[in-house]
Design an enzyme around this catalytic site. Structure first.
Site, PDB file in Angstrom:
ATOM      1  N   GLY A 157       0.843  -1.194   0.000  1.00 49.86           N
ATOM      2  CA  GLY A 157       0.000   0.000   0.000  1.00 49.86           C
ATOM      3  C   GLY A 157       0.877   1.242   0.000  1.00 49.86           C
ATOM      4  NE  ARG A 239      -3.096  -0.108  14.048  1.00 54.18           N
ATOM      5  CZ  ARG A 239      -2.483   1.055  13.790  1.00 54.18           C
ATOM      6  NH1 ARG A 239      -1.169   1.122  13.742  1.00 54.18           N
ATOM      7  NH2 ARG A 239      -3.183   2.154  13.607  1.00 54.18           N
ATOM      8  CD  GLU A 268      -1.435   1.321  20.192  1.00 53.99           C
ATOM      9  OE1 GLU A 268      -1.579   0.492  19.277  1.00 53.99           O
ATOM     10  OE2 GLU A 268      -0.593   2.245  20.139  1.00 53.99           O
ATOM     11  CG  HIS A 288       1.891   3.126  17.554  1.00 55.54           C
ATOM     12  ND1 HIS A 288       0.653   2.556  17.641  1.00 55.54           N
ATOM     13  CD2 HIS A 288       1.967   3.627  16.298  1.00 55.54           C
ATOM     14  CE1 HIS A 288       0.008   2.696  16.495  1.00 55.54           C
ATOM     15  NE2 HIS A 288       0.784   3.353  15.662  1.00 55.54           N
ATOM     16  CB  ALA A 289       7.674   6.477  17.997  1.00 53.15           C
TER      17      ALA A 289
END
Ligand code: NAD
Length: 324
Positions: A157, A239, A268, A288-289
């Site tokens: 993508g 993810r 998360e 998650h940076a």
């Protein structure tokens, strides 16, 4: 009208004045409150009479929606919206917006940063020098070198394609698995579309850029790690749910992969005290940076606020992206 900006406390550590100003541009009389999420019950009390929610990670499943009777629109200030029950919001006529694109270049940069840091053993050297005070030649595993190596992408993508372009700049050959990708676009980019087994067989680096779906939840498991014949560096900036984390730990322990760079974990908010991926010189974890930059945050804030005001003023057609 009441708008609640809510998320886990650290997620709210951004310049919220900007978002309040964007919201007030279109809804000058709206009452805008900020609620750092701690537990569901307190959240339901705070949000019971909210017309609009601006959030990234707060679960909005059916039981939560039952407790939010005034809700008229949700704006997710992220590209992923897997915490929202879309069918249930659709049934209730609540539009849910998400961000289409705001951080493609940043995530691709982060992917390359993880790859380069792992191959060049930066964590190993930094630990040696900063922690132990050791300066020693040949102290770390021998780098593979990116030029001539094969990168296998899952997901071609927006981010996958941006990573492919960067990797080609480093002289890498790029393979990809993506049943939904446009073959002409892949060919124009010089990326070879292939099947998973071929990719596992040939790749020196495997990087996940799939959006998380029921089809690819827990996708990278022990059986797949065993098929990675070239002991690749494994990267996941998409993810955490796409990777079976216990199997990843086992793959590292057994040397099936040589290193891992992970910006996302299954949870998360992972429990780091019990995280078997910590403390390894061949694993780099970032919280998650990957999306984070001044430019990306500015775009994220503006788009997420405009999405919410478009829906709350009865113009969901003017939102950048409605996902339900
Ligand atoms: N770490 C971060 O900060 C960060 C930031 C933004 C996005 N992301 C994650 O990155 C993901 C990708 O972002 P994007 O903008 O490139 O999304 P995108 O929708 O443009 O690309 C996702 C690609 O994955 C492919 N895909 C889906 N299921 C697949 C499967 N089973 N096998 C192979 N390919 C499959 C799709 O066809 C699509 O081409 C997002 O869904 C999000 O979860 C992470």
């Amino acid at each position: 009208m009441k708008i609640l900006i809510t998320d886990y406390p650290d997620v709210l550590g951004r310049e919220l004045e900007k978002e309040i100003a964007y919201l007030h541009e279109d809804l000058p009389d709206a009452e805008i409150l900020v609620y750092p999420y701690t537990d569901p019950e307190a959240f339901y009390r705070e949000a019971a009479d909210a017309d609009g929610l601006l959030t990234a990670f707060i679960p909005l499943d059916k039981p939560a929606l039952d407790r939010l009777p005034g809700l008229k629109a949700v704006s997710i200030n992220a590209t992923g919206y897997n915490f929202v029950d879309l069918a249930e919001t659709r049934r209730r006529g609540i539009p849910v917006c998400a961000i289409g694109e705001y951080c493609t270049q940043e995530v691709a940069d982060h992917t390359m940063a993880l790859l380069l840091a792992l191959d060049r053993n930066l964590k190993h050297y930094t630990d040696d020098i900063d922690r132990i005070g050791r300066w020693q030649y040949y102290a770390a595993p021998r780098p593979m070198g990116l030029s001539g190596a094969v990168l296998g992408l899952f997901g071609l993508g927006k981010i996958g394609r941006a990573v492919a372009r960067r990797a080609q700049g480093f002289g890498m050959q790029v393979l990809a698995v993506d049943p939904y990708a446009d073959p002409a676009q892949a060919a124009a980019l010089g990326v070879t579309l292939t099947d998973a087994d071929t990719l596992f067989d040939r790749s020196d680096v495997i990087s996940n850029h799939m959006n998380l779906t029921p089809e690819n939840t827990g996708f990278f498991d022990y059986a797949y790690f065993r098929k990675m014949r070239r002991r690749p560096i494994f990267l996941n900036v998409a993810r955490g749910g796409s990777v079976n984390e216990a199997d990843l730990v086992r793959a590292l322990d057994e040397g099936l992969i040589r290193a891992a760079g992970l910006d996302v974990l299954e949870a998360e908010k992972p429990d780091l005290t019990h995280c078997a991926l910590r403390g390894r010189s061949n694993v780099i974890l970032t919280p998650h940076a990957a999306f984070y930059s001044a430019r990306a945050i500015e775009a994220l804030q503006r788009m997420s606020c405009k999405n919410l005001t478009a829906c709350l003023t009865g113009h969901p057609d003017k939102a950048f992206r409605v996902v339900n």
